[in-house]
Design a protein around this motif. Structure first.
Motif, PDB file in Angstrom:
ATOM      1  N   ALA A  66       0.825  -1.202   0.000  1.00 48.90           N
ATOM      2  CA  ALA A  66       0.000   0.000   0.000  1.00 48.90           C
ATOM      3  C   ALA A  66       0.863   1.258   0.000  1.00 48.90           C
ATOM      4  CB  ALA A  66      -0.920  -0.006   1.213  1.00 48.90           C
ATOM      5  N   ASN A  67       2.153   1.135   0.270  1.00 53.30           N
ATOM      6  CA  ASN A  67       3.024   2.292   0.285  1.00 53.30           C
ATOM      7  C   ASN A  67       3.240   2.814  -1.132  1.00 53.30           C
ATOM      8  OD1 ASN A  67       3.433   2.102   3.083  1.00 53.30           O
ATOM      9  ND2 ASN A  67       5.020   0.555   2.787  1.00 53.30           N
ATOM     10  N   SER A  84      -4.304  -3.791 -11.189  1.00 54.76           N
ATOM     11  CA  SER A  84      -2.898  -4.029 -10.838  1.00 54.76           C
ATOM     12  C   SER A  84      -2.683  -4.048  -9.329  1.00 54.76           C
ATOM     13  CB  SER A  84      -1.997  -2.973 -11.487  1.00 54.76           C
ATOM     14  OG  SER A  84      -2.290  -1.677 -11.009  1.00 54.76           O
ATOM     15  N   ALA A  85      -3.558  -3.379  -8.584  1.00 54.16           N
ATOM     16  CA  ALA A  85      -3.406  -3.301  -7.128  1.00 54.16           C
ATOM     17  C   ALA A  85      -4.017  -4.491  -6.409  1.00 54.16           C
ATOM     18  CB  ALA A  85      -4.050  -2.012  -6.606  1.00 54.16           C
ATOM     19  N   LEU A  86      -4.980  -5.145  -7.043  1.00 55.48           N
ATOM     20  CA  LEU A  86      -5.675  -6.257  -6.402  1.00 55.48           C
ATOM     21  C   LEU A  86      -5.090  -7.590  -6.850  1.00 55.48           C
ATOM     22  CD1 LEU A  86      -9.324  -4.855  -6.580  1.00 55.48           C
ATOM     23  CD2 LEU A  86      -7.734  -4.817  -4.651  1.00 55.48           C
ATOM     24  N   GLU A  92      -1.246   5.620 -11.531  1.00 53.83           N
ATOM     25  CA  GLU A  92      -0.464   5.372 -10.318  1.00 53.83           C
ATOM     26  C   GLU A  92      -1.279   5.701  -9.073  1.00 53.83           C
ATOM     27  OE1 GLU A  92       3.397   7.002  -9.865  1.00 53.83           O
ATOM     28  OE2 GLU A  92       4.032   6.560 -11.918  1.00 53.83           O
ATOM     29  N   ASN A  93      -1.973   6.824  -9.111  1.00 55.52           N
ATOM     30  CA  ASN A  93      -2.779   7.246  -7.964  1.00 55.52           C
ATOM     31  C   ASN A  93      -3.864   6.224  -7.649  1.00 55.52           C
ATOM     32  OD1 ASN A  93      -1.291   9.606  -7.910  1.00 55.52           O
ATOM     33  ND2 ASN A  93      -2.807  10.791  -9.045  1.00 55.52           N
ATOM     34  N   ALA A 107      -4.631  -0.196  -3.435  1.00 56.39           N
ATOM     35  CA  ALA A 107      -3.743  -1.084  -2.681  1.00 56.39           C
ATOM     36  C   ALA A 107      -3.853  -0.822  -1.186  1.00 56.39           C
ATOM     37  CB  ALA A 107      -2.302  -0.901  -3.151  1.00 56.39           C
ATOM     38  N   GLU A 108      -3.910   0.450  -0.820  1.00 54.24           N
ATOM     39  CA  GLU A 108      -4.034   0.817   0.594  1.00 54.24           C
ATOM     40  C   GLU A 108      -5.372   0.332   1.169  1.00 54.24           C
ATOM     41  OE1 GLU A 108      -4.001   4.838   3.424  1.00 54.24           O
ATOM     42  OE2 GLU A 108      -3.679   5.011   1.260  1.00 54.24           O
ATOM     43  N   ALA A 109      -6.442   0.536   0.400  1.00 53.87           N
ATOM     44  CA  ALA A 109      -7.770   0.105   0.842  1.00 53.87           C
ATOM     45  C   ALA A 109      -7.857  -1.411   0.955  1.00 53.87           C
ATOM     46  CB  ALA A 109      -8.835   0.627  -0.118  1.00 53.87           C
ATOM     47  N   ALA A 110      -7.241  -2.112   0.009  1.00 55.18           N
ATOM     48  CA  ALA A 110      -7.264  -3.575   0.026  1.00 55.18           C
ATOM     49  C   ALA A 110      -6.492  -4.121   1.220  1.00 55.18           C
ATOM     50  CB  ALA A 110      -6.678  -4.123  -1.279  1.00 55.18           C
TER      51      ALA A 110
END
Length: 339
Positions: A9-10, A64-66, A222-223, A229-232
């Motif tokens: 998440a960083n 991409s984040a999940l 990116e945002n 990612a942070e929420a997940a």
């Protein structure tokens, strides 16, 4: 495009593979939607048709984040979501044509895409109707003891539906692993957020339920990735839901019948200057991940792939009349009255 492991998440710089996949995925979404608009004008696609041009980063950054196994659900602007998840775009195009080879067997059309294999649960035509469903999918994952999350997309107009508030209250009370994502493109159909809501910073609506909430510049992939990612990460730890407001923009009208006369050409051009694909392209060139010619080749490949999708859809058959009685009830021999 879904990854096996969720990203940290960083905030971080992203590697060549990630940027190139973002560019490929968003380019395919863009070329697909442009062609869908052309085909609608040629009357090869009928019914409602809501294009995603300009909003591609909202999908690409989330995927991409999940991780594989996470669930997705959205409203009726839903062509790009399954494409971003890896659904064969031929099946998405065939669905627009109403053909039996479509992702929903030709029965859903533009607003009701569905792909269980890729964990995409629609495609919903009722404004806000998918929001409690997304919370329910998250409850299912929690009940089964998985670490999967459900990202639930909605338009900015949907936040004024009672179901939105009911779902947020229940999700926060039960600490459900759900990410509520408002795709705020500035207009609920043809009416601006400023004219329809006393609250214009829509993510602040989550504060009424003590839900972690934030606005995201979603013209930048990116945002989107970082926020999702942070929420997940929060959801997987058992800390519950997050409300994200993706500030984005659609270049076309609400639907194909909308001339978008409620906004200025200057406003449209301003957002085109923040185009998510162009931003990704600039980063790729700056980091020397690829050359201009290589990126042009990727775009040309997307165009050719879309041509193949159209050919596939045109050559596919329409569903047989007997299909009208199938996929309605789980009971195979349901006694329909057909006389």
């Amino acid at each position: 495009m879904a990854t096996k492991k969720s990203k940290s998440a960083n905030k971080k710089s992203f590697d060549k593979e990630t940027y190139m996949e973002w560019f490929r995925s968003m380019s395919l979404m863009r070329r697909f939607e442009e062609k869908a608009g052309q085909l609608y004008g040629q009357q090869k696609i009928s019914g409602f048709c809501h294009l995603y041009i300009g909003q591609e980063a909202c999908v690409a950054g989330a995927v991409s984040a999940l991780k594989k196994g996470d669930k997705y659900i959205t409203a009726y602007r839903d062509h790009a979501h399954p494409i971003g998840l890896g659904t064969d775009p031929k099946a998405v195009m065939a669905e627009l044509f109403g053909k039996e080879t479509g992702v929903s067997k030709g029965k859903g059309g533009s607003m009701h895409m569905f792909d269980k294999e890729n964990h995409f649960f629609g495609g919903h035509g009722i404004v806000g109707g998918q929001i409690p469903l997304g919370a329910g999918i998250a409850f299912s994952e929690q009940y089964k003891g998985t670490d999967n999350v459900c990202i639930t997309y909605m338009g900015d107009g949907a936040v004024r539906q009672g179901a939105f508030h009911e779902a947020l209250n229940m999700a926060m009370s039960m600490k459900l692993p759900v990410i509520f994502a408002i795709e705020n493109n500035g207009y609920a159909m043809g009416t601006s957020v400023q004219r329809t809501s006393n609250v214009t910073e829509l993510h602040t609506l989550g504060e009424a339920y003590d839900m972690p909430s934030k606005g995201v510049d979603a013209m930048n992939v990116e945002n989107v990735h970082n926020a999702v990612a942070e929420a997940a990460e929060r959801a997987r730890k058992g800390d519950g839901p997050t409300l994200l407001e993706f500030r984005t923009y659609r270049y076309k009208g609400h639907s194909m019948s909308d001339p978008a006369k409620y906004r200025t050409k200057e406003e449209l051009e301003e957002y085109k200057g923040k185009d998510p694909i162009e931003q990704a392209k600039e980063a790729i060139l700056k980091n020397k991940y690829a050359t201009e010619d290589e990126l042009k080749e990727i775009d040309n490949e997307a165009k050719e792939q879309v041509k193949e999708c159209v050919k596939f859809a045109e050559e596919s058959d329409f569903p047989h009349v007997d299909e009208v009685y199938k996929d309605v009830y789980a009971q195979k021999d349901y006694p329909f009255i057909v006389d």
